[in-house]
Motif scaffolding. Structure first.
Motif, mmCIF file in Angstrom:
data_model
loop_
_atom_site.group_PDB
_atom_site.id
_atom_site.type_symbol
_atom_site.label_atom_id
_atom_site.label_comp_id
_atom_site.label_asym_id
_atom_site.label_seq_id
_atom_site.Cartn_x
_atom_site.Cartn_y
_atom_site.Cartn_z
ATOM 1 N N PHE A 11 105.113 21.075 112.375
ATOM 2 C CA PHE A 11 104.656 19.839 111.708
ATOM 3 C C PHE A 11 103.138 19.721 111.769
ATOM 4 O O PHE A 11 102.507 20.023 112.786
ATOM 5 N N GLY A 12 102.574 19.266 110.660
ATOM 6 C CA GLY A 12 101.144 18.968 110.618
ATOM 7 C C GLY A 12 100.894 17.744 109.767
ATOM 8 O O GLY A 12 101.717 17.383 108.906
ATOM 9 N N PHE A 13 99.767 17.079 109.992
ATOM 10 C CA PHE A 13 99.440 15.892 109.191
ATOM 11 C C PHE A 13 97.930 15.770 109.038
ATOM 12 O O PHE A 13 97.177 15.931 109.996
ATOM 13 N N ARG A 14 97.506 15.458 107.810
ATOM 14 C CA ARG A 14 96.098 15.187 107.519
ATOM 15 C C ARG A 14 95.997 13.837 106.818
ATOM 16 O O ARG A 14 96.658 13.614 105.797
ATOM 17 N N TYR A 15 95.186 12.924 107.399
ATOM 18 C CA TYR A 15 94.977 11.625 106.761
ATOM 19 C C TYR A 15 94.298 11.805 105.406
ATOM 20 O O TYR A 15 93.454 12.705 105.219
ATOM 21 N N LYS A 16 94.644 10.948 104.479
ATOM 22 C CA LYS A 16 94.147 11.045 103.100
ATOM 23 C C LYS A 16 92.622 11.055 103.046
ATOM 24 O O LYS A 16 92.021 11.780 102.254
ATOM 25 N N GLN A 17 91.981 10.239 103.916
ATOM 26 C CA GLN A 17 90.531 10.094 103.843
ATOM 27 C C GLN A 17 89.775 11.125 104.689
ATOM 28 O O GLN A 17 88.551 11.084 104.758
ATOM 29 N N GLN A 18 90.505 12.064 105.321
ATOM 30 C CA GLN A 18 89.837 13.032 106.174
ATOM 31 C C GLN A 18 89.979 14.446 105.624
ATOM 32 O O GLN A 18 90.968 14.783 104.965
ATOM 33 N N LYS A 19 88.981 15.268 105.934
ATOM 34 C CA LYS A 19 88.956 16.634 105.425
ATOM 35 C C LYS A 19 89.900 17.543 106.192
ATOM 36 O O LYS A 19 90.589 18.391 105.609
ATOM 37 N N THR A 22 94.833 16.072 111.478
ATOM 38 C CA THR A 22 94.822 15.463 112.808
ATOM 39 C C THR A 22 95.868 16.114 113.697
ATOM 40 O O THR A 22 95.691 16.195 114.913
ATOM 41 N N LEU A 23 96.978 16.574 113.118
ATOM 42 C CA LEU A 23 98.032 17.254 113.871
ATOM 43 C C LEU A 23 98.235 18.669 113.327
ATOM 44 O O LEU A 23 98.210 18.879 112.104
ATOM 45 N N PHE A 24 98.428 19.622 114.250
ATOM 46 C CA PHE A 24 98.634 21.014 113.879
ATOM 47 C C PHE A 24 99.870 21.580 114.586
ATOM 48 O O PHE A 24 100.037 21.388 115.787
ATOM 49 N N THR A 66 102.887 18.624 106.481
ATOM 50 C CA THR A 66 103.480 19.949 106.420
ATOM 51 C C THR A 66 104.571 20.022 107.474
ATOM 52 O O THR A 66 104.526 19.318 108.471
ATOM 53 N N GLY A 67 105.559 20.890 107.276
ATOM 54 C CA GLY A 67 106.667 20.978 108.219
ATOM 55 C C GLY A 67 107.576 19.769 108.114
ATOM 56 O O GLY A 67 107.552 19.023 107.129
ATOM 57 N N THR A 68 108.387 19.555 109.156
ATOM 58 C CA THR A 68 109.366 18.468 109.114
ATOM 59 C C THR A 68 109.346 17.639 110.393
ATOM 60 O O THR A 68 109.053 18.141 111.475
ATOM 61 N N CYS A 69 109.662 16.365 110.240
ATOM 62 C CA CYS A 69 109.892 15.453 111.356
ATOM 63 C C CYS A 69 111.167 14.689 111.054
ATOM 64 O O CYS A 69 111.258 14.016 110.012
ATOM 65 N N THR A 70 112.166 14.802 111.938
ATOM 66 C CA THR A 70 113.419 14.084 111.731
ATOM 67 C C THR A 70 113.661 13.116 112.882
ATOM 68 O O THR A 70 113.366 13.423 114.042
ATOM 69 N N VAL A 71 114.175 11.948 112.542
ATOM 70 C CA VAL A 71 114.549 10.928 113.510
ATOM 71 C C VAL A 71 115.986 10.549 113.246
ATOM 72 O O VAL A 71 116.331 10.120 112.141
ATOM 73 N N ASN A 72 116.835 10.755 114.243
ATOM 74 C CA ASN A 72 118.264 10.490 114.072
ATOM 75 C C ASN A 72 118.835 11.280 112.897
ATOM 76 O O ASN A 72 119.680 10.779 112.139
#
Length: 569
Positions: A11-19, A22-24, A66-72
């Protein structure tokens, strides 16, 4: 084998306003009923990770996943935030952003009202949840008028009634007094054990969280998981110092004494089984003669004489308070939430004026001075940064007071840059204030006051929401101001680590009265003061009892050794 209730895969995540992301490369499974501590410096991605679990990402904070995050079993990117809220409840770090009710009772009842629970069923639950966090007498109060610690309690009470499977606590201890913090840790642990809910805690105060057992600690740095291990294994490793996390005081003492860290139950001081060799090493360390810390004998710079104050002309928040603060002292002002600490600071700064008694500032009665005149000598950093920040851009906020004072541009830029660098904010100087975390906002307000360079600094809960690296940098700068420039420093704090490591004397409030003014080691070894002020025994006190040593002498020796180490750096 149990299926994970939360699962991150590549899983990865990039905030819309950042280049940059934040998570890799997050790969993490959390199982039903687990109690997890997520640890890491500010900006490491802890809160972002949890916002991916509760649905705030991507529904409130847009960005690229990117990738997946599942809850329940449900993929969060395709589920609604409403649907996720049936499974996940969150206590936010910034409690003001969480309140929706016009009273404490309404806020606690919010989720039940959304579920159309009948009023007759709601009222007992509201009373029960408020009582669990000591807020039963404030049910009719407006949340925004409460102290920082009281707001935190209301936010915690608000999720206790939610029938969810996962509870996330984002820095739940940040504004609580030590005793209430300990109670909160116990409450969270009781909920975990009694309900079997999955509990995720984000905290900087590692020692306080370890008051009760956690199953695993997830250590994050720069958006990645760098460790996933048991508390004992983490304490034995070098990872805490490598990644800027403050270790428990008793562990620091063991290292100072040259102890082995192979003893059983290292993360649980009460159950810690010290080897005979470690006992002897600790006893030798705590009884070795050291140079005593010298008392400050300078002239008084602040004098309170029989000061009383009431916000509503009925109940006195402060009653006949008298004390002196000497030039160049470092003072810890401590006590339970609502004891009168912040009120005393506001009186000193002239924000409010005493109903009775006098306050002298460098020999002048403050009743003859304007707030602006007092502000030239006293810099006050409030507990809640949102009440201080008025500019949109970080560097503009830090320089606002200098602009108002018409400080020349070259000098103003020097002060602004120095303050930003000291507080770890220089690279973010052009960022919008709204884009940074609550802890980073705290640093902005500290930097703003540092830029003014007053003679007296009043820092209200400066470590709340701060990681150890940020805390250390701020303390180094503040202590430099004290040692090299003779600045007087007042810390309003619940942080006993701060008091032990960075102050000379403690002034203790309880229910509007001054109950102690003494050296820190004396105050923290007095059981009566500890109880009345809602403090908790430090782990050094517990360690002294375990070793059969005098707690006051033990704490004093630790402080003296720390000062010796500090002087050599």
């Amino acid at each position: 084998m149990k299926e994970p209730i939360i699962s991150f895969k590549n899983f990865g995540f990039r905030y819309k306003q950042q280049k940059n992301p934040t998570l890799f490369d997050i790969d993490l499974d959390i199982y039903p009923g687990e109690k997890i501590l997520i640890l890491g410096a500010s900006g490491s991605g802890k809160t972002t990770l949890c916002n991916c679990i509760n649905g705030l990402i991507p529904f409130s904070y847009e960005g690229e996943i990117t990738g997946t995050c599942t809850v329940n079993g449900t993929e969060t990117s395709s589920a609604s935030i409403f649907r996720l809220s049936d499974s996940v409840g969150t206590v936010l770090q910034d409690t003001d952003a969480q309140f929706v009710g016009l009273s404490v009772g309404e806020d606690i009842a919010f989720s039940m009202e959304n579920d159309m629970v009948p009023r007759a069923e709601m009222l007992p639950v509201i009373e029960k949840n408020a009582s669990m966090v000591g807020m039963q007498d404030f049910i009719g109060h407006v949340p925004f008028n409460l102290s920082g610690g009281q707001k935190q309690k209301v936010a915690i009470a608000g999720v206790f009634g939610n029938d969810v499977e996962i509870l996330i606590f984002d820095e739940p201890l940040a504004s609580l007094d030590p005793q209430m913090g300990m109670t909160a840790v116990e409450l969270i642990d009781d909920i975990s054990k009694e309900t079997g809910k999955t509990v995720i805690i984000i905290e900087h105060r590692l020692e306080d969280v370890l008051h009760r057992h956690v199953d695993r600690i997830i250590l994050m740095s720069a958006g990645r998981i760098v460790a996933d291990m048991s508390p004992d294994d983490l304490l034995r490793s070098s990872l805490l110092s490598e990644y800027g996390i403050r270790e428990p005081l008793y562990l620091t003492a063991m290292k100072y004494a040259g102890c082995s860290l192979d003893d059983n139950n290292l993360c649980d001081l009460d159950a810690l089984e010290l080897s005979s060799d470690n006992k002897e090493r600790l006893k030798a360390f705590f009884t070795e003669e050291r140079e005593a810390v010298k008392e400050n004998t300078n002239e008084p710079v602040v004098t309170f004489s029989d000061v009383s104050y009431s916000y509503d002309s009925r109940k006195k928040v402060l009653r006949d308070i008298s004390f002196e603060i000497r030039r160049g002292e470092r003072i810890a002002i401590i006590g339970r939430n609502g004891a009168g600490k912040s009120t005393a600071a506001k009186l000193l700064c002239g924000i409010i004026r005493p109903d009775a008694g006098t306050i002298m500032l460098e020999g002048t009665d403050t009743s003859t001075l304007s707030v602006k005149e007092i502000g030239e000598k006293v810099g006050y950093v409030m507990q809640d940064p949102n009440t201080m920040i008025v500019k949109d851009i970080i560097k503009d906020e830090v320089g606002l007071a200098l602009e108002i004072r018409s400080i020349p541009q070259d000098e103003a830029e020097r002060r602004i840059n120095t303050a930003l660098e000291t507080c770890g904010l220089y690279r973010m100087r052009n960022w919008p204030v709204d884009s940074i975390s609550y802890g980073q906002k705290k640093r902005v307000t500290v930097a703003s006051m540092m830029a003014i360079e007053p003679d007296i600094f009043v820092l209200d809960e400066p470590t709340a929401g701060q990681d150890y690296h940020s805390y250390t940098e701020i303390m180094k700068f503040v202590n430099t101001l004290n040692r090299e420039y003779g600045k007087t420093i007042l810390f309003i704090t619940h942080d006993m680590h701060l008091a032990i490591e960075n102050t000379d004397r403690a002034i203790v409030f309880s229910d509007g009265e001054l109950i102690a003014s003494d050296r820190v080691f004396s105050v923290l070894a007095d059981p009566d003061v500890i109880s009345r002020a809602s403090l908790k025994q430090t782990s050094l006190y517990t360690l002294a009892v375990k070793l059969g040593l005098d707690p006051e002498s033990t704490i004093r020796h630790f402080i003296e050794y720390e000062r010796e180490v500090e002087s050599l750096e």
